[in-house]
Design a protein around this motif. Structure first.
Motif, mmCIF file in Angstrom:
data_model
loop_
_atom_site.group_PDB
_atom_site.id
_atom_site.type_symbol
_atom_site.label_atom_id
_atom_site.label_comp_id
_atom_site.label_asym_id
_atom_site.label_seq_id
_atom_site.Cartn_x
_atom_site.Cartn_y
_atom_site.Cartn_z
ATOM 1 N N LEU A 78 14.951 -30.376 32.730
ATOM 2 C CA LEU A 78 14.079 -29.840 33.778
ATOM 3 C C LEU A 78 14.249 -28.333 33.919
ATOM 4 N N ALA A 79 15.495 -27.871 33.913
ATOM 5 C CA ALA A 79 15.751 -26.428 34.065
ATOM 6 C C ALA A 79 15.149 -25.640 32.904
ATOM 7 N N ALA A 80 15.375 -26.094 31.684
ATOM 8 C CA ALA A 80 14.858 -25.378 30.512
ATOM 9 C C ALA A 80 13.334 -25.375 30.479
ATOM 10 N N ASN A 81 12.723 -26.490 30.808
ATOM 11 C CA ASN A 81 11.267 -26.565 30.782
ATOM 12 C C ASN A 81 10.638 -25.795 31.939
ATOM 13 N N MET A 82 11.318 -25.689 33.058
ATOM 14 C CA MET A 82 10.792 -24.887 34.161
ATOM 15 C C MET A 82 10.872 -23.394 33.837
ATOM 16 N N ILE A 83 11.889 -22.978 33.101
ATOM 17 C CA ILE A 83 11.939 -21.585 32.643
ATOM 18 C C ILE A 83 10.730 -21.312 31.750
ATOM 19 N N PHE A 84 10.457 -22.229 30.833
ATOM 20 C CA PHE A 84 9.280 -22.085 29.975
ATOM 21 C C PHE A 84 8.002 -22.065 30.807
ATOM 22 N N PHE A 85 7.905 -22.935 31.799
ATOM 23 C CA PHE A 85 6.715 -22.994 32.655
ATOM 24 C C PHE A 85 6.517 -21.678 33.402
ATOM 25 N N ILE A 86 7.592 -21.112 33.927
ATOM 26 C CA ILE A 86 7.499 -19.850 34.663
ATOM 27 C C ILE A 86 7.019 -18.723 33.755
ATOM 28 N N LEU A 87 7.404 -18.765 32.489
ATOM 29 C CA LEU A 87 6.921 -17.768 31.532
ATOM 30 C C LEU A 87 5.472 -18.035 31.117
ATOM 31 N N LEU A 88 5.108 -19.290 31.004
ATOM 32 C CA LEU A 88 3.781 -19.670 30.531
ATOM 33 C C LEU A 88 2.701 -19.522 31.596
ATOM 34 N N TYR A 89 3.012 -19.863 32.825
ATOM 35 C CA TYR A 89 2.020 -19.924 33.908
ATOM 36 C C TYR A 89 1.199 -18.641 34.052
ATOM 37 N N PRO A 90 1.825 -17.464 34.205
ATOM 38 C CA PRO A 90 0.991 -16.273 34.391
ATOM 39 C C PRO A 90 0.177 -15.898 33.149
ATOM 40 N N LEU A 91 0.612 -16.333 31.993
ATOM 41 C CA LEU A 91 -0.103 -16.004 30.764
ATOM 42 C C LEU A 91 -1.378 -16.815 30.575
ATOM 43 N N VAL A 92 -1.377 -18.063 31.037
ATOM 44 C CA VAL A 92 -2.499 -18.947 30.713
ATOM 45 C C VAL A 92 -3.318 -19.435 31.902
ATOM 46 N N LYS A 93 -2.837 -19.288 33.108
ATOM 47 C CA LYS A 93 -3.520 -19.881 34.271
ATOM 48 C C LYS A 93 -4.947 -19.374 34.419
ATOM 49 N N ASP A 94 -5.140 -18.063 34.426
ATOM 50 C CA ASP A 94 -6.488 -17.515 34.600
ATOM 51 C C ASP A 94 -7.384 -17.827 33.406
ATOM 52 N N ARG A 95 -6.807 -17.784 32.232
ATOM 53 C CA ARG A 95 -7.584 -18.062 31.024
ATOM 54 C C ARG A 95 -8.076 -19.514 31.025
ATOM 55 N N ILE A 96 -7.190 -20.446 31.375
ATOM 56 C CA ILE A 96 -7.582 -21.860 31.424
ATOM 57 C C ILE A 96 -8.676 -22.074 32.474
ATOM 58 N N SER A 97 -8.534 -21.438 33.625
ATOM 59 C CA SER A 97 -9.555 -21.567 34.676
ATOM 60 C C SER A 97 -10.901 -21.031 34.210
ATOM 61 N N SER A 98 -10.889 -19.900 33.497
ATOM 62 C CA SER A 98 -12.163 -19.351 33.013
ATOM 63 C C SER A 98 -12.768 -20.242 31.932
ATOM 64 N N TRP A 99 -11.946 -20.838 31.079
ATOM 65 C CA TRP A 99 -12.465 -21.777 30.079
ATOM 66 C C TRP A 99 -13.120 -22.963 30.769
ATOM 67 N N SER A 100 -12.503 -23.429 31.843
ATOM 68 C CA SER A 100 -13.052 -24.572 32.575
ATOM 69 C C SER A 100 -14.410 -24.213 33.175
ATOM 70 N N GLU A 101 -14.521 -23.019 33.739
ATOM 71 C CA GLU A 101 -15.800 -22.596 34.298
ATOM 72 C C GLU A 101 -16.858 -22.456 33.215
ATOM 73 N N ASP A 102 -16.470 -21.951 32.043
ATOM 74 C CA ASP A 102 -17.419 -21.810 30.938
ATOM 75 C C ASP A 102 -17.937 -23.169 30.476
ATOM 76 N N ILE A 103 -17.053 -24.154 30.384
ATOM 77 C CA ILE A 103 -17.453 -25.495 29.957
ATOM 78 C C ILE A 103 -18.377 -26.131 31.001
ATOM 79 N N ASN A 104 -18.041 -25.965 32.271
ATOM 80 C CA ASN A 104 -18.839 -26.590 33.323
ATOM 81 C C ASN A 104 -20.171 -25.904 33.534
ATOM 82 N N ASN A 105 -20.275 -24.610 33.208
ATOM 83 C CA ASN A 105 -21.540 -23.894 33.355
ATOM 84 C C ASN A 105 -22.454 -24.072 32.154
ATOM 85 N N ALA A 106 -21.900 -24.517 31.033
ATOM 86 C CA ALA A 106 -22.710 -24.656 29.813
ATOM 87 C C ALA A 106 -23.567 -25.898 29.840
#
Length: 175
Positions: free
Chosen positions: A147-175
Motif C-alpha cells: 500500500l505504501a509503495a503504490n500510494m507513492i506511485f499514485f501521488i506521483l501519477l495523479y497530477p500528471l494524468v488527472k486533467d488529461r484523463i478528464s479531457s479525454w473523457s470529455e472528448d469521447i462524450n462530446n464526439a
C-alpha cells in the motif's frame, strides 16, 4: 486515437512494473518486506474515477485485458490478476458513483482498490497453496508495504494524468 492512449499507457506501466524492484535500494529489496507494484491497477482506478461514466466500463475492460497480460508475463497462474483487477475496477467504478471525484476521494478509492486486490490475490494464492504466509505476517510484511509503495506511485501519477484523463473523457462524450 485518444482511446488508444489508455492502452499504451497501461502497456508502458506493464513494462515499468517489471523493473520496479530493480529501482529500489538493495537493502529494501532483500529485506523481509514484500512490495508488489500494482501500477496498472492504480492507473485503471484513475480511469474508473475520471474517464468512465455511469454507463461505460472502459476501466473494467482494460483491467481484464492487462490483468491477463500481467498473468502471462509475471505469474505462473493464468487468470488470477485478470479476475482480480476486473472485480476491483468494477467495485471502484460503482463506489465512484457515490463520491465526488477529487484528490482525497481518489486516494481513498485507490487505497481500497489496491488493498482489496492484494488481499484477493493473497486469498487465492493461499487457497491454491502457492503461499503459506499467515494473515498477520501478510498484513504486516506485504499488505502495508505494498500500500505504501503504490500510494507513492499514485501521488506521483495523479497530477500528471488527472486533467488529461478528464479531457479525454470529455472528448469521447462530446464526439
Amino acid at each position: 486515437m485518444r482511446r488508444y492512449f489508455i492502452a499504451l499507457i497501461c502497456l508502458f506501466l506493464l513494462v515499468l512494473q517489471g523493473m520496479a524492484m530493480s529501482l529500489l535500494p538493495s537493502n529494501l529489496v532483500y529485506s523481509d518486506l514484500l512490495m508488489t507494484p500494482h501500477w496498472i491497477l492504480g492507473f485503471l482506478i484513475l480511469i474508473a474515477i475520471f474517464y468512465d461514466r455511469d454507463d461505460t466500463y472502459y476501466s473494467v475492460w482494460h483491467a481484464l485485458l492487462f490483468g491477463l497480460l500481467v498473468d502471462v508475463v509475471y505469474t505462473g497462474v493464468l487468470g488470477v490478476y485478470m479476475v482480480t483487477y476486473g472485480i476491483v475496477t468494477y467495485i471502484i467504478h460503482r463506489l465512484n458513483q457515490s463520491v465526488h471525484a477529487g484528490l482525497v476521494s481518489a486516494s481513498l478509492l485507490t487505497i481500497v482498490g489496491i488493498a482489496l486486490a492484494d488481499t484477493i490475490l493473497y486469498i487465492i494464492y493461499s487457497f491454491v497453496s502457492i503461499t503459506s504466509m499467515t494473515w498477520g505476517n501478510y498484513a504486516w510484511l506485504r499488505l502495508l508495504p505494498t500500500l505504501a509503495a503504490n500510494m507513492i506511485f499514485f501521488i506521483l501519477l495523479y497530477p500528471l494524468v488527472k486533467d488529461r484523463i478528464s479531457s479525454w473523457s470529455e472528448d469521447i462524450n462530446n464526439a
